[in-house]
Every structure is written in structure tokens, then in C-alpha cells.
Write a protein that holds these residues in place. Structure first.
Motif, PDB file in Angstrom:
ATOM      1  N   UNK A 304      17.280  12.708 -13.424  1.00  0.00           N
ATOM      2  CA  UNK A 304      16.474  11.722 -13.211  1.00  0.00           C
ATOM      3  C   UNK A 304      16.473  10.728 -14.407  1.00  0.00           C
ATOM      4  N   UNK A 305      16.314  11.167 -15.566  1.00  0.00           N
ATOM      5  CA  UNK A 305      16.231  10.252 -16.765  1.00  0.00           C
ATOM      6  C   UNK A 305      17.458   9.601 -16.824  1.00  0.00           C
ATOM      7  N   UNK A 306      18.727  10.217 -16.674  1.00  0.00           N
ATOM      8  CA  UNK A 306      20.126   9.589 -16.766  1.00  0.00           C
ATOM      9  C   UNK A 306      20.213   8.388 -15.907  1.00  0.00           C
ATOM     10  N   UNK A 307      19.471   8.737 -14.465  1.00  0.00           N
ATOM     11  CA  UNK A 307      19.691   7.564 -13.603  1.00  0.00           C
ATOM     12  C   UNK A 307      19.103   6.381 -14.064  1.00  0.00           C
ATOM     13  N   UNK A 308      17.926   6.701 -14.429  1.00  0.00           N
ATOM     14  CA  UNK A 308      17.076   5.482 -15.053  1.00  0.00           C
ATOM     15  C   UNK A 308      17.765   4.749 -16.163  1.00  0.00           C
ATOM     16  N   UNK A 309      18.201   5.567 -17.167  1.00  0.00           N
ATOM     17  CA  UNK A 309      19.126   4.714 -18.308  1.00  0.00           C
ATOM     18  C   UNK A 309      20.342   4.237 -17.704  1.00  0.00           C
ATOM     19  N   UNK A 310      20.680   4.576 -16.683  1.00  0.00           N
ATOM     20  CA  UNK A 310      22.301   3.944 -16.136  1.00  0.00           C
ATOM     21  C   UNK A 310      21.787   2.947 -15.215  1.00  0.00           C
ATOM     22  N   UNK A 311      20.796   2.608 -14.711  1.00  0.00           N
ATOM     23  CA  UNK A 311      20.420   1.549 -13.635  1.00  0.00           C
ATOM     24  C   UNK A 311      19.920   0.298 -14.389  1.00  0.00           C
ATOM     25  N   UNK A 312      20.518  -0.650 -14.268  1.00  0.00           N
ATOM     26  CA  UNK A 312      19.509  -1.869 -14.924  1.00  0.00           C
ATOM     27  C   UNK A 312      18.516  -2.231 -14.157  1.00  0.00           C
ATOM     28  N   UNK A 313      17.273  -2.349 -15.209  1.00  0.00           N
ATOM     29  CA  UNK A 313      16.060  -2.572 -14.492  1.00  0.00           C
ATOM     30  C   UNK A 313      15.436  -3.896 -14.234  1.00  0.00           C
ATOM     31  N   UNK A 314      16.325  -4.960 -15.128  1.00  0.00           N
ATOM     32  CA  UNK A 314      16.032  -6.382 -14.988  1.00  0.00           C
ATOM     33  C   UNK A 314      14.592  -6.461 -15.712  1.00  0.00           C
ATOM     34  N   UNK A 315      13.983  -5.619 -16.581  1.00  0.00           N
ATOM     35  CA  UNK A 315      12.866  -5.721 -17.317  1.00  0.00           C
ATOM     36  C   UNK A 315      12.862  -6.554 -18.653  1.00  0.00           C
ATOM     37  N   UNK A 316      12.032  -7.286 -18.627  1.00  0.00           N
ATOM     38  CA  UNK A 316      11.768  -8.137 -20.159  1.00  0.00           C
ATOM     39  C   UNK A 316      11.377  -7.040 -21.133  1.00  0.00           C
ATOM     40  N   UNK A 317      11.079  -5.836 -20.806  1.00  0.00           N
ATOM     41  CA  UNK A 317      10.757  -4.897 -21.960  1.00  0.00           C
ATOM     42  C   UNK A 317      11.301  -3.946 -22.431  1.00  0.00           C
ATOM     43  N   UNK A 318      12.950  -4.033 -21.840  1.00  0.00           N
ATOM     44  CA  UNK A 318      14.018  -3.320 -22.316  1.00  0.00           C
ATOM     45  C   UNK A 318      14.761  -2.478 -21.252  1.00  0.00           C
ATOM     46  N   UNK A 319      15.707  -1.609 -21.773  1.00  0.00           N
ATOM     47  CA  UNK A 319      16.463  -0.769 -20.535  1.00  0.00           C
ATOM     48  C   UNK A 319      15.640   0.263 -19.745  1.00  0.00           C
ATOM     49  N   UNK A 320      14.389   0.497 -20.409  1.00  0.00           N
ATOM     50  CA  UNK A 320      13.601   1.805 -19.659  1.00  0.00           C
ATOM     51  C   UNK A 320      12.216   1.103 -19.284  1.00  0.00           C
ATOM     52  N   UNK A 321      11.756   1.276 -18.073  1.00  0.00           N
ATOM     53  CA  UNK A 321      10.366   1.031 -17.991  1.00  0.00           C
ATOM     54  C   UNK A 321       9.473   2.290 -18.346  1.00  0.00           C
ATOM     55  N   UNK A 322       8.153   2.009 -18.709  1.00  0.00           N
ATOM     56  CA  UNK A 322       7.400   3.222 -19.111  1.00  0.00           C
ATOM     57  C   UNK A 322       7.184   4.153 -18.213  1.00  0.00           C
ATOM     58  N   UNK A 323       7.179   3.882 -16.784  1.00  0.00           N
ATOM     59  CA  UNK A 323       6.887   4.747 -15.513  1.00  0.00           C
ATOM     60  C   UNK A 323       7.595   4.181 -14.613  1.00  0.00           C
ATOM     61  N   UNK A 324       7.725   5.140 -13.688  1.00  0.00           N
ATOM     62  CA  UNK A 324       8.509   4.885 -12.206  1.00  0.00           C
ATOM     63  C   UNK A 324       7.767   5.747 -11.055  1.00  0.00           C
ATOM     64  N   UNK A 325       7.775   5.299  -9.848  1.00  0.00           N
ATOM     65  CA  UNK A 325       7.487   6.111  -8.958  1.00  0.00           C
ATOM     66  C   UNK A 325       8.466   7.331  -8.865  1.00  0.00           C
ATOM     67  N   UNK A 326       8.075   8.399  -7.994  1.00  0.00           N
ATOM     68  CA  UNK A 326       8.824   9.581  -8.169  1.00  0.00           C
ATOM     69  C   UNK A 326      10.088   9.664  -7.788  1.00  0.00           C
ATOM     70  N   UNK A 327      10.517   8.728  -7.162  1.00  0.00           N
ATOM     71  CA  UNK A 327      11.908   8.523  -6.540  1.00  0.00           C
ATOM     72  C   UNK A 327      12.862   7.349  -7.381  1.00  0.00           C
ATOM     73  N   UNK A 328      12.111   6.846  -8.509  1.00  0.00           N
ATOM     74  CA  UNK A 328      12.824   6.133  -9.312  1.00  0.00           C
ATOM     75  C   UNK A 328      12.576   4.586  -9.251  1.00  0.00           C
ATOM     76  N   UNK A 329      11.591   4.125  -8.143  1.00  0.00           N
ATOM     77  CA  UNK A 329      11.536   2.927  -8.052  1.00  0.00           C
ATOM     78  C   UNK A 329      10.486   2.367  -8.990  1.00  0.00           C
ATOM     79  N   UNK A 330      10.751   1.195  -9.702  1.00  0.00           N
ATOM     80  CA  UNK A 330       9.861   0.820 -10.999  1.00  0.00           C
ATOM     81  C   UNK A 330       8.838  -0.185 -10.316  1.00  0.00           C
TER      82      UNK A 330
END
Length: 615
Positions: A304-330
């Protein structure tokens, strides 16, 4: 104001995709479906009038209720003792498997084990946090609640040769009220099912018993995978089962808690939605689960973490969001449920979480440590995952030295939090270890320079001579219990004089008869009104730190004292109020993770083992 049950007066059941709380009076007062983060169907725990509930309780005027879990399972038994007899409600949810499913079943077996007993039943759903109306259709021994596209069916559990014992008393307002009278040895019940179920039908007692037996087998087989053989087996095992219940099986994401809106201060505004996967909490779970031998769960979250790291979030806070929905939706937009009074008047009731857009740099250390722990268990990250982690660390090398919101998600602006810097050090340390252990390509010199710069900065700015301790943020004197992890992550020796002084300072300022506050909000304003209780996770971190520093007797006493604050089932919420009452979302994954870690560390020290490797 209507009387509410205590937060601690609940047990948790679930099917690894969603969960329900069952109060000691036999009421399901929290249930969302089809996922943890779906809109509620029953939520009277946060609004007794508008939230909806599903109650089964004895008609007798006087009854004494007790709860227990069927051994080594997540099957909850609520026992009622009355003058006329003893009855039970057995609640469970059959596991749904790893594929996302719309179908979820709440099985409620009702039986009389001594004498005779009459039970009153009330099913009053309130869909979409009470914002949607519903229609009720009643057939022979079945019923259907419909709200838009959401369908909930209810089927009675009956024996074909017996006369119908249940009678419907009222359905005039769209809710269903019924009663059932049982003699000693008789068993009935109901199965509530959500999702595309088709036409409801009567469930035979034999089928209900099969569902029960299959659920027992599932949980007992899972528990047997644990490698833990030390002291406090019951507490560790119950915590592990709770963590499993809080895991969304299709993705491996762990929710922080199954509830929303339960207050950190009764009557206050610190009421948050915890039904999401925090990178921090779930990363800590990997380390804990590996230590218990649950490698498949640890691996699932790593993916699950690999998928979050691998997908671009478009977030101004960096490559990872601090939390997601259980399916990975930010997307976790925060809103207030208007018109709901909140638990015991604790308003507002929030769904979604506005902290999702915060910059919290510590999550990168926790994520890298999770990958490192799985690697140490023998499961290596693949090349695509390594490339993604490399990009993450390269970003962090350019961005670690900036103010942020910190681990506690305060809403008082960005600051230079020592804990955030500490975990950035962990990120680079673990990345370097992984690269060198497996000969992976990496800009080692760049990462080492960042790691060493962070170490030097913490020693120069995170240490405060005035209080003779490491402090919450640079230039301040406030202490912070999150720094109890410093020796646990290998940043400093637990015997280092600087650390022992820090531990002593925390004991004087943050510890109240073994219970530990996160920090003093009066000394470090967090942008919110009111106060909070002691933070249960921090108490277990304190136990771990005491044990590592050689204060084993003090650690054991603190641990044993803390266990007395659990409810009768061994479950913990987020915090403990000054009265000893459990407050905050319930049960909290963070607390149960820390309990397991503290038990493992303390058990090792009591056995005379002093591992000095990075744990």
C-alpha cells in the motif's frame, strides 16, 4: 441531554473492511458500510436522537450486563443477568476476504442460557449521517430498509420445526421494533446485511452456527500465526486482533480508529474523524506486526505504501500525504454534520479531516523504517519501489530543513519540531542501510550529508540547556512525549546522559501517576480551545523508554498501572481523562501498537535480553 454510554463501554466487531461498536447494553451505536470511511448507518454514539441504532436488550427492569470475547477471536458476547434468567447476544461479522465488497453482514445471535428471558429489539437506521430518509418494507420474518441506492436487509434466524418466537411490535415510523421470548436452551437472532443482497430470506439456526464456527476458525487460525510467547499474552493478543480488525484487507491500509467525532475533551471541540490511513500509524504497525510474526499483514501495508510513494499526488506538501482513505484516495475534505449535538454535547461532529493537507515531515522516517523492517524480515522491496523511495529521499534531502505542523497535527502554524527532524534522520539512516545492504544504486553521499546535518542540528538546537532536555521545538522549553522514540529508533543510546536527563525532565513535567501527556498545550498553544487528557500511546512509549534505559522495575509498574485503564475487553481509546475515563476515538490503533511494543521490550529486559540492534 440524553444519556450516552461511556466510550469504554463498547466492544469492537468487524469483517476487515468495516466495523461496528456494540455497547454493554446490547446496542450497536456505530456502524458505517461498506467501508470504515463510508457514511454511517448507525451513529447514536455521537447523536443519540439523530444517529440511528440497533438494540437488543432484555425487557426485565433490572439487569446486569457483562462483555467478553469468545477466546482468541473477534466474536463479542454480551451477557445479561436478570432475576428471571441469563441471556446472551453474540455479535460478529464474517470476514469478507481481500476483495473489496459491498456485502457486509452483522450477525446477532440471541439465546437464553438459564431460566427464561424476553428481549426487545429496535432497528432504527439513519443513513448518510442522518441526512437521508429511508423506507421500510416488512415481509414474513424479513425486512428491507432502503435509502436511495443503499439497501439494508434484515433476516430472522429460525428453526424450521419451531413456532415463530419473534413478534413485530411496531413499524409505523420507518423503524422496526420487535420482541422475542426465549426459554433456556433456545436460540434465535437476526442478520443485518448491507449491499446488493437480493431478496432477504429466513436463516436457519444451523446456518447461523456455521457462520459462527467459520468465524471462530478464521480468527483462531490467524492468532496461531503469532510468534509471541512472553508475558502479557492476553493483552498483546487482544491488541493484535484489534489491529487486524482496523485493517482494510483489500489494500492493507490501517485506519487510526473506526470512529469519528468522539471527543478528546467531553464538551470540547477536539473531535476528529479517524477512519483513515495515516502513513505514520500504519508504518508503525509494520514494525509491530513484524515483531509478532505477522509478515503477510506487514507486507500488505508495504505494498500500500509503495503505491502511495509511486503515484504523483500533486501535493504542495511533498511526495506523500500524511493520510489517505483506505483505498489510497487523498481527498479527505472536512465538514461538520450540522444539527448533531455530538457525544455528550461535544460539538462539532466532523467527518473528513482537514489535517490531510498539512506538512508533517516525520512521515518520511516512519515510511522508510517500515520498508526497512520488512526488508529485515526477509522480504525485499522491488526495483520500481526502490526507485520511488529514491525519489522520495532526494526530495527530502532538499526539503527537510523547514517548519512543519508536526506529529500532533496542531493547528497553530508551522514550526521547527524536533520530532520531525528526528524522523527525517531516520529516513536517511534507513535509506542508507537499505542501499548498502543490497548494493542498490543511490546517491549515498548526498543522503549521508543530510543525515549528519540533521543529527548535528538536533544536538545543537533540539537540546535545551535551560530544561536540560530535548524539547518539542527549536528555541523553546516545552517538552514533548513524541521524543520518547529517540532511543527506540536508534538516534541516541538509552544510557546516554543527555537522554537520561530528558527522561527525568519528562517524568517531572508530563507524567501523572504513570499516565503521560503529549505536551503542555498551555505552554505550547496548538490553535485549539480546551484541554485534553493523557495520551495512552505516550504512556506505553514511556514504558518502552524506561525499560530501554534500564529502569525495568519502574517500567513494569507503569505498564501494569496502565493496563488497569483498559476496558473489560482490553481495549483502549486515544486518551484518559483526569477521572480515569477513556476519551477520544475508540479503539485507537496507535495505542494498541504502542502497548505491543512496550510489552515486547519490557519482556526482553525482564528476561535479561538487551538487544542493541535498531528496532
Amino acid at each position: 441531554m440524553t444519556t450516552y454510554p461511556l466510550i469504554a463501554d463498547h466492544g469492537l466487531i468487524g469483517d476487515l473492511q468495516t466495523a461496528a461498536l456494540v455497547a454493554t447494553d446490547g446496542t450497536i451505536d456505530w456502524f458505517c458500510s461498506p467501508r470504515f470511511d463510508s457514511p454511517s448507518i448507525f451513529a447514536s454514539l455521537v447523536d443519540s436522537e439523530k444517529g440511528g441504532h440497533f438494540s437488543i436488550r432484555p425487557r426485565a427492569e433490572k439487569s446486569d450486563a457483562k462483555q467478553l470475547y469468545f477466546p482468541d477471536t473477534a466474536i463479542l458476547v454480551t451477557r445479561f443477568l436478570t432475576e428471571g434468567g441469563v441471556g446472551e447476544v453474540v455479535d460478529f461479522m464474517p470476514a469478507t476476504g481481500d476483495a473489496a465488497s459491498e456485502r457486509h453482514r452483522l450477525v446477532r445471535i440471541v439465546r437464553c442460557v438459564r431460566g427464561s428471558m424476553e428481549f426487545d429489539i429496535e432497528i432504527a437506521p439513519r443513513f448518510d449521517y442522518g441526512r437521508s430518509t429511508h423506507q421500510l418494507s416488512v415481509g414474513e420474518d424479513v425486512a428491507t430498509f432502503t435509502s436511495g441506492k443503499t439497501v439494508v436487509t434484515l433476516s430472522l434466524i429460525l428453526d424450521p420445526e419451531d413456532k415463530r418466537l419473534a413478534t413485530i411490535d411496531d413499524t409505523t415510523d420507518g423503524d422496526l421494533r420487535a420482541s422475542v421470548r426465549l426459554e433456556e436452551g433456545q436460540l434465535r437472532g437476526l442478520i443485518l446485511e448491507t449491499g446488493p443482497t437480493g431478496e432477504p430470506s429466513v436463516v436457519r439456526v444451523a446456518e447461523a452456527r456455521r457462520l459462527f464456527d467459520d468465524t471462530v476458525t478464521f480468527w483462531q487460525d490467524w492468532v496461531e500465526q503469532s510468534t509471541y510467547t512472553g508475558r502479557w499474552r492476553e493483552e498483546v493478543q487482544r491488541s493484535a486482533i484489534t489491529l487486524k480488525l482496523l485493517t482494510y484487507a483489500p489494500t492493507g491500509g490501517l485506519v487510526a480508529a473506526p470512529t469519528a467525532g468522539l471527543p478528546e475533551q467531553v464538551g470540547g471541540e477536539r473531535n476528529w474523524d479517524y477512519r483513515f490511513t495515516w502513513v505514520r500509524d500504519a508504518s508503525f504497525s509494520v514494525r509491530t506486526l513484524v515483531r509478532l510474526g505477522y509478515l503477510s499483514e506487514a507486507t500488505a501495508f508495504s505494498e500500500w505504501l509503495r503505491d502511495r510513494v509511486s503515484e504523483p499526488t500533486g501535493s504542495a506538501t511533498g511526495p506523500l500525504n500524511i493520510m489517505y482513505r483506505v483505498d489510497g484516495d487523498p481527498e479527505l475534505d472536512e465538514e461538520v454534520i450540522t444539527g448533531w449535538e455530538g457525544y455528550r454535547g461535544s460539538y462539532p461532529v466532523r467527518i473528513g479531516n482537514g489535517a490531510a493537507g498539512q506538512l508533517q515531515l516525520d512521515i518520511y522516517g516512519e515510511a522508510l523504517d517500515a520498508v526497512y523492517q520488512v526488508d529485515r524480515s526477509g522480504i525485499q522491496i522491488g526495483q520500481p519501489g526502490w526507485i520511488a523511495l529514491g525519489r522520495l529521499l532526494d526530495w527530502l534531502a532538499d526539503n527537510w530543513d523547514q517548519p512543519e505542523e508536526g506529529i500532533w497535527e496542531t493547528r497553530g502554524g508551522r514550526k521547527d519540531f524536533t520530532y520531525g527532524r528526528l524522523m527525517c534522520w531516520v529516513a536517511f539512516d534507513r535509506g542508507i542501510r537499505l542501499a548498502t545492504a543490497h548494493g542498490r544504486p543511490a546517491p549515498i553521499e548526498k543522503w549521508m550529508a543530510a543525515r549528519d546535518a540533521i543529527y548535528t542540528q538536533i544536538m545543537e538546537k533540539g537540546w535545551n540547556e535551560e530544561v536540560h532536555a530535548f524539547v518539542q521545538q527549536y528555541g523553546e522549553t516545552v517538552l514533548d512525549a513524541s521524543l520518547l522514540k529517540m532511543p527506540q529508533v536508534g538516534f541516541i543510546s538509552p544510557q546516554d546522559p543527555l537522554w537520561l536527563d530528558t527522561l527525568k525532565a519528562m517524568e517531572a513535567e508530563l507524567v501523572s501517576d504513570s499516565l503521560v501527556y503529549r505536551y503542555d498545550p498551555s505552554a505550547s498553544p496548538d490553535g485549539l480551545r480546551g484541554s485534553e487528557g493523557t495520551f495512552s500511546m505516550c504512556t506505553f512509549l514511556y514504558v518502552d523508554a524506561l525499560a530501554r534505559s534500564g529502569q525495568v522495575s519502574a517500567a513494569r509498574l507503569t505498564f501494569e498501572k496502565m493496563l488497569t485503564y483498559a476496558n473489560s475487553l482490553g481495549l483502549f481509546s486515544e486518551e484518559i481523562a483526569a477521572t480515569g475515563e477513556q476519551i477520544g476515538n475508540f479503539p485507537q490503533a496507535f495505542t494498541h501498537l504502542a502497548l505491543i511494543d512496550a510489552a515486547l521490550t519490557l519482556n526482553d529486559r525482564l528476561d535479561g535480553h538487551h538487544p542493541d540492534r535498531v528496532m
